[in-house]
Design an enzyme around this catalytic site. Sequence first.
Site, PDB file in Angstrom:
ATOM      1  CB  CYS A  60      14.985 -10.661  -9.710  1.00  0.00           C
ATOM      2  SG  CYS A  60      15.755 -11.620  -8.434  1.00  0.00           S
ATOM      3  CE  LYS A  63       8.856 -20.160  -7.659  1.00  0.00           C
ATOM      4  NZ  LYS A  63      10.119 -19.785  -8.313  1.00  0.00           N
TER       5      LYS A  63
HETATM    6  C1  EPZ Z   1      16.958 -21.444  -7.741  1.00  0.00           C
HETATM    7  O1  EPZ Z   1      17.372 -20.224  -8.303  1.00  0.00           O
HETATM    8  C2  EPZ Z   1      15.537 -21.216  -7.268  1.00  0.00           C
HETATM    9  N1  EPZ Z   1      14.698 -20.838  -8.413  1.00  0.00           N
HETATM   10  C3  EPZ Z   1      15.534 -20.092  -6.233  1.00  0.00           C
HETATM   11  O2  EPZ Z   1      14.201 -19.977  -5.753  1.00  0.00           O
HETATM   12  C4  EPZ Z   1      16.418 -20.508  -5.064  1.00  0.00           C
HETATM   13  O3  EPZ Z   1      16.481 -19.455  -4.130  1.00  0.00           O
HETATM   14  C5  EPZ Z   1      17.837 -20.808  -5.591  1.00  0.00           C
HETATM   15  O4  EPZ Z   1      17.766 -21.818  -6.617  1.00  0.00           O
HETATM   16  C6  EPZ Z   1      18.766 -21.302  -4.487  1.00  0.00           C
HETATM   17  O5  EPZ Z   1      18.252 -22.461  -3.934  1.00  0.00           O
HETATM   18  C7  EPZ Z   1      14.257 -21.804  -9.227  1.00  0.00           C
HETATM   19  O6  EPZ Z   1      14.572 -22.969  -9.078  1.00  0.00           O
HETATM   20  C8  EPZ Z   1      13.343 -21.377 -10.343  1.00  0.00           C
HETATM   21  P1  EPZ Z   1      21.341 -20.506  -8.003  1.00  0.00           P
HETATM   22  P2  EPZ Z   1      18.772 -20.144  -9.145  1.00  0.00           P
HETATM   23  O7  EPZ Z   1      21.805 -20.554  -9.403  1.00  0.00           O
HETATM   24  O8  EPZ Z   1      18.948 -21.380  -9.929  1.00  0.00           O
HETATM   25  C9  EPZ Z   1      24.652 -17.079  -7.796  1.00  0.00           C
HETATM   26  C10 EPZ Z   1      12.183 -18.875  -5.253  1.00  0.00           C
HETATM   27  O9  EPZ Z   1      11.906 -18.085  -4.339  1.00  0.00           O
HETATM   28  N2  EPZ Z   1      24.920 -17.432  -9.199  1.00  0.00           N
HETATM   29  O10 EPZ Z   1      21.526 -21.711  -7.135  1.00  0.00           O
HETATM   30  O11 EPZ Z   1      18.794 -18.839  -9.857  1.00  0.00           O
HETATM   31  C11 EPZ Z   1      23.311 -16.365  -7.650  1.00  0.00           C
HETATM   32  O12 EPZ Z   1      23.454 -14.984  -7.899  1.00  0.00           O
HETATM   33  C12 EPZ Z   1      13.507 -18.728  -5.995  1.00  0.00           C
HETATM   34  O13 EPZ Z   1      11.466 -19.828  -5.618  1.00  0.00           O
HETATM   35  C13 EPZ Z   1      25.983 -16.839  -9.849  1.00  0.00           C
HETATM   36  O14 EPZ Z   1      26.700 -16.033  -9.285  1.00  0.00           O
HETATM   37  O15 EPZ Z   1      19.813 -20.113  -7.946  1.00  0.00           O
HETATM   38  C14 EPZ Z   1      22.949 -16.644  -6.215  1.00  0.00           C
HETATM   39  O16 EPZ Z   1      23.647 -15.734  -5.385  1.00  0.00           O
HETATM   40  C15 EPZ Z   1      14.286 -17.506  -5.541  1.00  0.00           C
HETATM   41  N3  EPZ Z   1      26.201 -17.157 -11.153  1.00  0.00           N
HETATM   42  C16 EPZ Z   1      23.506 -18.055  -5.990  1.00  0.00           C
HETATM   43  O17 EPZ Z   1      24.491 -18.258  -7.019  1.00  0.00           O
HETATM   44  C17 EPZ Z   1      25.422 -18.062 -11.825  1.00  0.00           C
HETATM   45  O18 EPZ Z   1      25.690 -18.340 -13.015  1.00  0.00           O
HETATM   46  C18 EPZ Z   1      22.427 -19.153  -6.053  1.00  0.00           C
HETATM   47  O19 EPZ Z   1      21.976 -19.190  -7.347  1.00  0.00           O
HETATM   48  C19 EPZ Z   1      24.334 -18.656 -11.139  1.00  0.00           C
HETATM   49  C20 EPZ Z   1      24.107 -18.332  -9.819  1.00  0.00           C
END
Ligand code: EPZ
Length: 417
Positions: free
Chosen positions: A116, A22
């Site tokens: 979320c 996904k």
């Molecule tokens: C991706 O989300 C995945 N989703 C998530 O999978 C996965 O848990 C995550 O990466 C970490 O591996 C998709 O790929 C669609 P991040 P993403 O940006 O890109 C913080 C699932 O179950 N952050 O790496 O949103 C954020 O709050 C989902 O399939 C900021 O603070 O993850 C989090 O604490 C859940 N500011 C951390 O970084 C930002 O601008 C990781 O986020 C961006 C992120």
Amino acid sequence: MAKLYIEGGKRLTGKIKLQGAKNSALPLLAASMLVDGTTLLHNCPNLSDVSAAIRILDSLGYKCTQTGNDVFVKASMPLCDCVSPELMQEMRSSVVFLGAILARCGSATVTTPGGCELGPRPIDIHLKAIQELGFSVEENGGYICCKRVNMPKEVDITLDFASVGATENVILASCISGSTVYLHNAAKEPEIKDLADFLNKAGAKIYGAGTDTVTIIGVEKINSVEHTVIPDRIVAATYMSAAAVTGGDIEITNINCEHMRRIIASYSEMGCDIVFCENSLRIRAPEKLRRIKATRSTVYPGFPTDAGPLLVASLVKASGTSTFVETIFENRFNYIDELRRLGADIKVYNRVAIVEGVSKLNAANLCCTDLRGGAAEVVLALAADGITSIDKIHHIERGYEKIEETLSGVFANIKKE
Ligand code: EPZ
């Protein structure tokens, strides 16, 4: 609203063909907007999140058809540079369309994605990088409006955190541009490399994907491309957990074991016998799972946060005390209350979960809290005596293709009604 009904106690045995990822399919669908021609994606999973991404593409004027696990996208110039709030809210990761729309239109209007189940999910890192690429960013009334104001010849960007989505957005916003971008502290998840492989096949010039420094040399256009989505490593971990908690013996095919090394290490430490080659893995669980050393989620290639709930569910059946520390998301432990209804003995202190293994679990009526938490509830219900019901399974259907059919195929007693 449909529910899952699971009668636990059955030992799972047999073969599972793993679905496509996904978290790769979604950015690849956004990337199809950049293609001057057509995109054909194979091994694209049938999921509600994929359908939501297709609806976004349709709303932007891209004709998409999904036949089985093939998705065909006919490119066009986007009808507009905005995604409706309804569509943006349907899926958290709709923010990955931001970079693609900016690349095509030079401007974009999206809504600030709401929080979320896992926490606030800010996009500050995305927006800071987009400004460094030469776009203005204005936020007002829940809308984010970006517009190109200059096109730097060369730009160095260092992400404050190796955000998967922000890395994807930088790659999408710059691969058909006049800029050369050096992106540091980039996410190294396999889905990043899959996105770069797709774009390079179409004519992009992206180097270093999968390492913490990615170089994107913008090109004028990219052309029609056919690509196979990588297998889903988190769904693989889910079915490994189903084998682990039922003393089962399952072979998973169409897997990429290179993406699974850290996960395999934890299930081996639990006492599972795991034999694997490049694209198949066989896991045989011991009579009794063993506790494991403290494990913490971290960025790739460390233990993935998404597999945390599945590992915790497995540890409920291990002998002894195990600890799991969640370092990525604030509210990743919402599912633990539901596991406790089955009889799990888990204590939570902020981001630390301490799991005391138990030998007996009893059926209960559960409710999904989020995608991976819901999957963990399914896994543990497979090991509980009696018939467990699980409500709000739309969470699970975001990321698991026909989970009830897949598990029935390895002799689980599960049905959806
Ligand atoms: C991706 O989300 C995945 N989703 C998530 O999978 C996965 O848990 C995550 O990466 C970490 O591996 C998709 O790929 C669609 P991040 P993403 O940006 O890109 C913080 C699932 O179950 N952050 O790496 O949103 C954020 O709050 C989902 O399939 C900021 O603070 O993850 C989090 O604490 C859940 N500011 C951390 O970084 C930002 O601008 C990781 O986020 C961006 C992120």
